[in-house]
Design a protein around this motif. Structure first.
Motif, PDB file in Angstrom:
ATOM      1  N   ASP A  29       0.851  -1.187   0.000  1.00  0.00           N
ATOM      2  CA  ASP A  29       0.000   0.000   0.000  1.00  0.00           C
ATOM      3  C   ASP A  29       0.886   1.236   0.000  1.00  0.00           C
ATOM      4  OD1 ASP A  29      -2.235   1.553  -0.008  1.00  0.00           O
ATOM      5  OD2 ASP A  29      -2.730   1.272   2.112  1.00  0.00           O
ATOM      6  N   THR A  30       0.444   2.291  -0.666  1.00  0.00           N
ATOM      7  CA  THR A  30       1.148   3.570  -0.699  1.00  0.00           C
ATOM      8  C   THR A  30       0.183   4.667  -0.271  1.00  0.00           C
ATOM      9  OG1 THR A  30       2.629   2.856  -2.477  1.00  0.00           O
ATOM     10  CG2 THR A  30       2.420   5.224  -2.109  1.00  0.00           C
ATOM     11  N   ILE A  31       0.588   5.431   0.747  1.00  0.00           N
ATOM     12  CA  ILE A  31      -0.273   6.476   1.292  1.00  0.00           C
ATOM     13  C   ILE A  31       0.352   7.836   0.994  1.00  0.00           C
ATOM     14  CG2 ILE A  31      -1.402   7.373   3.362  1.00  0.00           C
ATOM     15  CD1 ILE A  31      -0.896   4.619   4.649  1.00  0.00           C
ATOM     16  N   PRO A  32      -0.302   8.677   0.224  1.00  0.00           N
ATOM     17  CA  PRO A  32       0.217  10.038   0.002  1.00  0.00           C
ATOM     18  C   PRO A  32       0.048  10.870   1.269  1.00  0.00           C
ATOM     19  CG  PRO A  32      -1.905   9.772  -1.077  1.00  0.00           C
ATOM     20  CD  PRO A  32      -1.538   8.426  -0.545  1.00  0.00           C
ATOM     21  N   MET A  33       1.141  11.495   1.731  1.00  0.00           N
ATOM     22  CA  MET A  33       1.118  12.259   2.979  1.00  0.00           C
ATOM     23  C   MET A  33       1.118  13.770   2.737  1.00  0.00           C
ATOM     24  SD  MET A  33       1.114   9.818   5.222  1.00  0.00           S
ATOM     25  CE  MET A  33       1.439  10.726   6.705  1.00  0.00           C
ATOM     26  N   TYR A  34       1.515  14.192   1.527  1.00  0.00           N
ATOM     27  CA  TYR A  34       1.585  15.612   1.166  1.00  0.00           C
ATOM     28  C   TYR A  34       2.522  16.397   2.087  1.00  0.00           C
ATOM     29  CZ  TYR A  34      -2.595  13.939  -1.156  1.00  0.00           C
ATOM     30  OH  TYR A  34      -3.485  13.193  -1.896  1.00  0.00           O
ATOM     31  N   ASP A  35       3.473  15.698   2.680  1.00  0.00           N
ATOM     32  CA  ASP A  35       4.484  16.313   3.531  1.00  0.00           C
ATOM     33  C   ASP A  35       5.588  15.282   3.753  1.00  0.00           C
ATOM     34  OD1 ASP A  35       5.774  18.174   5.049  1.00  0.00           O
ATOM     35  OD2 ASP A  35       4.221  18.344   6.596  1.00  0.00           O
ATOM     36  N   ARG A  36       6.777  15.767   4.055  1.00  0.00           N
ATOM     37  CA  ARG A  36       7.884  14.851   4.334  1.00  0.00           C
ATOM     38  C   ARG A  36       7.614  14.060   5.607  1.00  0.00           C
ATOM     39  NH1 ARG A  36      12.290  19.410   4.431  1.00  0.00           N
ATOM     40  NH2 ARG A  36      10.420  20.474   5.175  1.00  0.00           N
ATOM     41  N   VAL A  37       7.906  12.771   5.563  1.00  0.00           N
ATOM     42  CA  VAL A  37       7.647  11.886   6.705  1.00  0.00           C
ATOM     43  C   VAL A  37       8.952  11.675   7.457  1.00  0.00           C
ATOM     44  CG1 VAL A  37       6.683   9.693   7.455  1.00  0.00           C
ATOM     45  CG2 VAL A  37       5.873  10.747   5.328  1.00  0.00           C
ATOM     46  N   TRP A  38       8.960  12.057   8.740  1.00  0.00           N
ATOM     47  CA  TRP A  38      10.181  11.961   9.559  1.00  0.00           C
ATOM     48  C   TRP A  38      10.192  10.745  10.470  1.00  0.00           C
ATOM     49  CZ3 TRP A  38      13.337  14.513   7.033  1.00  0.00           C
ATOM     50  CH2 TRP A  38      13.246  15.854   6.730  1.00  0.00           C
ATOM     51  N   SER A  39       9.027  10.235  10.869  1.00  0.00           N
ATOM     52  CA  SER A  39       9.016   9.146  11.858  1.00  0.00           C
ATOM     53  C   SER A  39       7.762   8.291  11.693  1.00  0.00           C
ATOM     54  CB  SER A  39       9.076   9.712  13.284  1.00  0.00           C
ATOM     55  OG  SER A  39       8.049  10.664  13.497  1.00  0.00           O
ATOM     56  N   VAL A  40       7.900   7.013  12.003  1.00  0.00           N
ATOM     57  CA  VAL A  40       6.771   6.081  12.010  1.00  0.00           C
ATOM     58  C   VAL A  40       6.939   5.121  13.181  1.00  0.00           C
ATOM     59  CG1 VAL A  40       6.358   6.152   9.519  1.00  0.00           C
ATOM     60  CG2 VAL A  40       7.898   4.421  10.463  1.00  0.00           C
ATOM     61  N   ALA A  41       5.831   4.600  13.671  1.00  0.00           N
ATOM     62  CA  ALA A  41       5.868   3.595  14.733  1.00  0.00           C
ATOM     63  C   ALA A  41       4.642   2.704  14.604  1.00  0.00           C
ATOM     64  CB  ALA A  41       5.903   4.251  16.110  1.00  0.00           C
ATOM     65  N   ILE A  42       4.860   1.395  14.645  1.00  0.00           N
ATOM     66  CA  ILE A  42       3.775   0.417  14.564  1.00  0.00           C
ATOM     67  C   ILE A  42       3.326   0.084  15.977  1.00  0.00           C
ATOM     68  CG2 ILE A  42       3.114  -1.889  13.783  1.00  0.00           C
ATOM     69  CD1 ILE A  42       5.341  -1.704  11.697  1.00  0.00           C
ATOM     70  N   SER A  43       2.020   0.055  16.186  1.00  0.00           N
ATOM     71  CA  SER A  43       1.473  -0.306  17.490  1.00  0.00           C
ATOM     72  C   SER A  43       1.821  -1.752  17.831  1.00  0.00           C
ATOM     73  CB  SER A  43      -0.049  -0.137  17.482  1.00  0.00           C
ATOM     74  OG  SER A  43      -0.625  -0.736  18.625  1.00  0.00           O
ATOM     75  N   PRO A  44       2.057  -2.055  19.108  1.00  0.00           N
ATOM     76  CA  PRO A  44       2.340  -3.445  19.506  1.00  0.00           C
ATOM     77  C   PRO A  44       1.226  -4.411  19.119  1.00  0.00           C
ATOM     78  CG  PRO A  44       2.907  -1.942  21.288  1.00  0.00           C
ATOM     79  CD  PRO A  44       2.207  -1.122  20.247  1.00  0.00           C
ATOM     80  N   THR A  45       0.001  -3.904  18.932  1.00  0.00           N
ATOM     81  CA  THR A  45      -1.111  -4.786  18.546  1.00  0.00           C
ATOM     82  C   THR A  45      -1.146  -5.071  17.053  1.00  0.00           C
ATOM     83  OG1 THR A  45      -2.631  -2.926  18.228  1.00  0.00           O
ATOM     84  CG2 THR A  45      -2.489  -3.870  20.443  1.00  0.00           C
ATOM     85  N   LEU A  46      -0.327  -4.355  16.258  1.00  0.00           N
ATOM     86  CA  LEU A  46      -0.293  -4.470  14.794  1.00  0.00           C
ATOM     87  C   LEU A  46      -1.571  -3.969  14.119  1.00  0.00           C
ATOM     88  CD1 LEU A  46       1.363  -7.979  14.273  1.00  0.00           C
ATOM     89  CD2 LEU A  46       2.469  -5.751  14.286  1.00  0.00           C
ATOM     90  N   ARG A  47      -2.467  -3.356  14.882  1.00  0.00           N
ATOM     91  CA  ARG A  47      -3.725  -2.893  14.294  1.00  0.00           C
ATOM     92  C   ARG A  47      -3.612  -1.494  13.707  1.00  0.00           C
ATOM     93  NH1 ARG A  47      -7.787  -4.792  19.197  1.00  0.00           N
ATOM     94  NH2 ARG A  47      -7.479  -7.049  18.949  1.00  0.00           N
ATOM     95  N   SER A  48      -2.583  -0.760  14.091  1.00  0.00           N
ATOM     96  CA  SER A  48      -2.457   0.609  13.607  1.00  0.00           C
ATOM     97  C   SER A  48      -0.991   1.016  13.620  1.00  0.00           C
ATOM     98  CB  SER A  48      -3.264   1.572  14.484  1.00  0.00           C
ATOM     99  OG  SER A  48      -2.778   1.559  15.815  1.00  0.00           O
ATOM    100  N   PHE A  49      -0.705   2.131  12.975  1.00  0.00           N
ATOM    101  CA  PHE A  49       0.617   2.735  13.077  1.00  0.00           C
ATOM    102  C   PHE A  49       0.444   4.249  13.048  1.00  0.00           C
ATOM    103  CE2 PHE A  49      -0.042   2.205   8.511  1.00  0.00           C
ATOM    104  CZ  PHE A  49       0.400   3.416   7.975  1.00  0.00           C
ATOM    105  N   VAL A  50       1.476   4.954  13.488  1.00  0.00           N
ATOM    106  CA  VAL A  50       1.435   6.407  13.596  1.00  0.00           C
ATOM    107  C   VAL A  50       2.545   6.983  12.729  1.00  0.00           C
ATOM    108  CG1 VAL A  50       1.513   8.392  15.156  1.00  0.00           C
ATOM    109  CG2 VAL A  50       0.581   6.216  15.948  1.00  0.00           C
ATOM    110  N   THR A  51       2.250   8.069  12.032  1.00  0.00           N
ATOM    111  CA  THR A  51       3.249   8.763  11.220  1.00  0.00           C
ATOM    112  C   THR A  51       3.481  10.162  11.777  1.00  0.00           C
ATOM    113  OG1 THR A  51       1.527   9.563   9.705  1.00  0.00           O
ATOM    114  CG2 THR A  51       2.659   7.511   9.108  1.00  0.00           C
TER     115      THR A  51
END
Length: 406
Positions: free
Chosen positions: A211-233
């Motif tokens: 999957d590719t998600i357009p963010m319309y801004d530079r992405v500096w950090s990501v983290a996947i939730s321990p549950t694998l149900r979500s992630f944060v950018t």
């Protein structure tokens, strides 16, 4: 009846009312009491109140091989800032290094390579020559993460390389057309963010993004939730949107073989919510870490460490700590309980924070004037803190001359 003749459950209850100084004095009464008092179960309640003892907020023990009494002794050095400094590695060219710790092995990115160094088990000192080097990027390595079986790196060449840690095999993931600033990986799921203003989702079974998600801004950090149900950018915050967004990741199910595979009937990622609306323009998020499935720590250009509770509606910041010298915060790490370590953008300043206090607990200036370097990454164990600056690797040894409990 002597104290040592009491039933163990009664004796445990009595000892649970003593502080760490009283326990240490009691252990000097006789050999029988000494061996009983030195049990981890006696020190567990006390250790949970100290910094970096390895007992997390949910009760998990990160360092089960180290006696808890010894960890409580060393924890006093963390609190008081008592340590021995060293610079085990230096290099001439200014770099943006990244670090990871895995037991007694330290991984350090150096230009286009990632070098693995052993830490001596007796002294914790770094062996100067790497025992393994991971290469393959045509530009500098920007970020990398470790899993049990792989080392996954993102580079300025826009490529992601998945190195097997068990055999000589590398998988290349191509999709970004600019440098990969950040990535995270858990249980076969890989999420990457790039300067090309996209976030991409990958699996270990394919070289193409799922999957590719357009963010319309530079992405500096990501983290996947321990549950694998979500992630944060976390983005650069150059647009009129919150730099922190939570995404519902595509669902994964366990196959009969125990491997995680993609469920083709499920929808791809979608934005669940944005965190905070008070960010000023340019207040990009440079690093983030999940403390639990519902608690997220972030830091960045706005000089704050923030704790977000994802259970609240709307999701909001519940605690924050401000860098006192108005410096951007490049990196953070937490012990999973009370301690947070942060790296600042000027003069290699590392700060230790106690979450129960609003002010900084200790700080260490690792680079001297007029030379100034950010702390690009830091990692710590029960006794050591390692910080990567532009031209050197610094180590703080908190096990040196531990304070004796009288």
């Amino acid at each position: 009846m002597l104290l040592s003749q009491l039933p163990e459950d009664v004796l445990y209850h009595i000892l649970s009312h003593l502080d760490y100084k009283s326990l240490s004095r009691l252990s000097q009464v006789c050999k029988t009491i000494y061996h009983f008092v030195n049990r981890d179960v006696v020190w567990r309640k006390i250790a949970k109140e100290f910094l970096n003892t390895g007992i997390t907020r949910n009760g998990t023990d990160i360092y089960p091989s180290i006696p808890l009494k010894e960890r409580v002794k060393i924890a006093q050095n963390w609190y008081d800032g008592v340590c021995k400094r060293a610079i085990p590695l230096k290099w001439k060219t200014k770099l943006l290094p990244w670090l990871q710790l895995d037991g007694n092995v330290l991984f350090l990115s150096h230009a286009a390579d990632i070098r693995a160094y052993r830490l001596r088990p007796d002294s914790g000192r770094l062996q100067r020559n790497p025992f393994e080097i991971y290469s393959g990027h045509k530009g500098d390595v920007c970020r990398f993460v470790l899993t049990d079986s792989h080392l996954i790196s993102g580079g300025s060449d826009g490529r992601i390389l998945v190195h097997s840690r068990r055999r000589d095999k590398t998988l290349e993931l191509s999709g970004h057309n600019q440098e990969v600033n950040c990535l995270d990986s858990k249980n076969g799921l890989i999420v990457s963010g790039s300067r090309d203003q996209t976030t991409r989702i990958w699996s270990l079974t394919s070289s193409c993004p799922r999957d590719t998600i357009p963010m319309y801004d530079r992405v500096w950090s990501v983290a996947i939730s321990p549950t694998l149900r979500s992630f944060v950018t976390g983005t650069a915050c150059c647009e009129n949107v919150s730099p922190l967004r939570v995404w519902d990741v595509e669902r994964w199910v366990k196959s009969c073989s125990g491997l995680l595979q993609h469920c083709a009937t499920c929808n791809l990622s979608e934005c669940v919510c944005s965190l905070g609306l008070e960010f000023r323009r340019g207040a990009g998020v440079l690093d983030m870490v999940f403390e639990s499935p519902f608690q997220l720590l972030t830091c960045g250009y706005d000089t704050f460490i923030r704790l977000w509770d994802l259970r609240l509606s709307p999701r909001k910041c519940v605690m924050e700590w401000e860098e006192p010298h108005d410096s951007a915060l490049y990196c953070i790490q937490t012990d999973g309980n009370h301690m947070i370590a942060s790296g600042s953008s000027y003069y290699g300043v590392v700060r230790l924070w106690d979450r129960r206090q609003s002010q900084c607990l200790q700080f260490f200036q690792l680079s001297s004037r007029p030379v100034s370097s950010p702390v690009y990454c830091l990692r710590f164990s029960s006794s050591y803190l390692h910080a990567a600056l532009a031209t050197s690797l610094h180590s703080l040894d908190f096990s040196q001359n531990p304070l004796h409990i009288r």
